[in-house]
Design a protein around this motif. Structure first.
Motif, short mmCIF file in Angstrom:
data_model
loop_
_atom_site.label_atom_id
_atom_site.label_comp_id
_atom_site.label_asym_id
_atom_site.label_seq_id
_atom_site.Cartn_x
_atom_site.Cartn_y
_atom_site.Cartn_z
N ALA A 32 -38.47 99.60 -5.33
CA ALA A 32 -39.50 99.82 -4.30
C ALA A 32 -40.89 99.48 -4.85
N SER A 33 -41.15 99.84 -6.11
CA SER A 33 -42.45 99.51 -6.70
C SER A 33 -42.63 98.01 -6.82
N LEU A 34 -41.56 97.30 -7.18
CA LEU A 34 -41.65 95.84 -7.28
C LEU A 34 -41.94 95.23 -5.92
N ARG A 35 -41.35 95.80 -4.88
CA ARG A 35 -41.63 95.29 -3.53
C ARG A 35 -43.09 95.48 -3.17
N VAL A 36 -43.65 96.64 -3.54
CA VAL A 36 -45.06 96.89 -3.27
C VAL A 36 -45.93 95.89 -4.03
N VAL A 37 -45.60 95.65 -5.32
CA VAL A 37 -46.36 94.69 -6.12
C VAL A 37 -46.26 93.30 -5.49
N PHE A 38 -45.06 92.91 -5.05
CA PHE A 38 -44.88 91.62 -4.39
C PHE A 38 -45.79 91.51 -3.17
N GLY A 73 -38.40 90.64 -13.36
CA GLY A 73 -39.52 91.33 -12.72
C GLY A 73 -40.73 90.44 -12.57
N MET A 74 -41.04 89.65 -13.63
CA MET A 74 -42.18 88.74 -13.56
C MET A 74 -41.95 87.64 -12.53
N GLY A 75 -40.67 87.37 -12.23
CA GLY A 75 -40.37 86.42 -11.18
C GLY A 75 -40.92 86.85 -9.83
N VAL A 76 -41.10 88.16 -9.65
CA VAL A 76 -41.72 88.67 -8.43
C VAL A 76 -43.13 88.13 -8.27
N ILE A 77 -43.88 88.09 -9.40
CA ILE A 77 -45.24 87.54 -9.37
C ILE A 77 -45.19 86.06 -9.01
#
Length: 426
Positions: free
Chosen positions: A5-11, A129-133
């Protein structure tokens, strides 16, 4: 909140941030000309954002290490909001510059967003995770330029600035409501010491070549980005440049409101094509070319990067001789494909060939090379345009990429030999 969920928010946060940034890419030249800027000044207008971002990123990162990721993200988003509002109301060149300085400083928060990812992912999940960026960058550069073109044609810099400010306001609310503080004592550092990382990475011969290639490619591509709107106005929408002492200056008809609206729309369509094609090529073609498990042992990434340099060089060489606006679409398509082949393969080569204990420094150096190219490229392109004419930036950039193709060829040989040695030891 879960890591997913946090990664989605960062995305979401980074995507909205970069859509706002992407909106302005093809439009800054249009509004620089509106307020009397020469092509060189337009280049500086684009360079100043990346310069401020390079300076601010490590400072914001250190602040996030001390005070937390969340407050730094919130304060930087307030800065972006103010920068876009200033752009919306700008009626002079100094105000345009001030808006880009403010937004460049605030744009250093990408490093803080990366730090959030580092905080909430285990080491073995870090690359994913960095792929999200990276995915957020793709979204921003696909949607942003097209939106900027339509908004500019409809309501000028007022519409562009207010829309971008609205995106930042949504971002601010989402960060406040949905992103918890991720920094924990003893966690990974949030700031990238980019210049120090670059110095360390240059001591690794293979990685140093990758950094040189990244600098060449980004400088060449940024010359196009920094001058394209002015080129479009000069070549297809005005009576052309007028030679005066000290360089070429643009014909007064280019300040006509209808001409500027047309330039906004045409630049937006072309940059949207670049974004869509880049996303498609990076999402499917590159993976197939290098192989599902990566081609580090065979030098495939280097061969694909070499092809990307060559394709982009052809596109840049053809750009100033396109006979009509319609011909710009296939030419810009070449640039899109070339950049999509080059960027992911160069970063993959760095990650594959840097020693594990120096991987962070190598990737930081890679980012620094790209940032330096985005600072130098627009200013150099604008100077060449002003002094030597509209074709000069693209011919120079094509020459740089031909040199890069030769360097990439030597890199492919080194990568193949390194892979063969690993195979013999195993």
């Amino acid at each position: 909140m879960s890591r997913t969920a946090s990664l989605r928010v960062v995305f979401g946060i980074v995507s909205l941030d970069l859509i706002g940034f992407g909106i302005l890419i093809p439009q800054l030249g249009v509004y620089g000309v509106k307020f009397g800027a020469s092509p060189f000044t337009v280049g500086l207008l684009i360079s100043v954002y990346s310069l401020m971002q390079l300076v601010a990123a490590p400072v914001l990162g250190r602040l996030s290490d001390r005070f937390g990721r969340r407050p730094v993200l919130l304060v930087s988003q307030v800065g972006s909001l103010l920068g876009y509002l200033l752009f919306a109301g700008a009626h002079s060149l100094p105000l345009l510059f001030l808006s880009r300085v403010i937004d460049g400083i605030s744009g250093g928060n990408i490093a803080t967003a990366q730090a959030v990812v580092a905080d909430i992912t285990r080491p073995e999940e870090r690359a994913r995770g960095m792929g999200v960026i990276g995915a957020a960058f793709g979204v921003g550069f696909v949607l942003g330029p097209a939106l900027g073109g339509f908004l500019g044609a409809w309501g000028g810099n007022l519409a562009i600035g207010l829309f971008a400010a609205g995106l930042v306001a949504v971002n601010l609310v989402c960060t406040y409501l949905f992103l918890p503080e991720s920094r924990v004592p003893g966690g990974p550092d949030g700031h990238a010491r980019t210049l120090k990382s670059a110095a360390q990475a240059l001591r690794l011969p293979f990685v140093a070549k990758c950094l040189v290639l990244m600098l060449l490619f980004t400088t060449a591509f940024a010359q196009m980005e920094g001058t394209f709107s002015v080129y479009l106005l000069t070549r297809f929408l005005s009576a052309g440049p007028v030679p005066l002492e000290g360089g070429l200056f643009l014909h007064p008809v280019m300040a006509d409101a209808q001409v500027l609206r047309e330039a906004s729309l045409r630049a937006g369509w072309l940059f949207a094509l670049v974004g869509v094609l880049s996303a498609l090529v990076q999402g499917g073609v590159v993976r197939r070319l290098v192989g599902g498990e990566g081609g580090g042992g065979t030098g495939r990434e280097a061969h694909v990067a070499m092809a990307g340099f060559g394709v982009t060089a052809v596109g840049l060489a053809l750009l100033p001789v396109a006979p009509t606006y319609g011909w710009l679409f296939p030419v810009m398509g070449l640039l899109a494909v070339g950049s999509a082949l080059t960027n992911p393969c160069l970063s993959a080569l760095v990650s594959l060939h840097a020693p594990p204990e120096r991987l962070g420094a190598a990737l930081g150096g890679f980012q620094a090379a790209g940032s330096l190219g985005r600072i130098v490229g627009p200013a150099l392109g604008g100077w060449l345009f002003t002094r030597l004419g509209p074709a000069a930036p693209y011919g120079t950039a094509a020459g740089m990429l031909i040199l890069g193709t030769v360097v990439a060829a030597t890199l492919a040989t080194q990568a193949r030999m390194a892979g063969a040695r690993v195979g013999q030891r195993s």
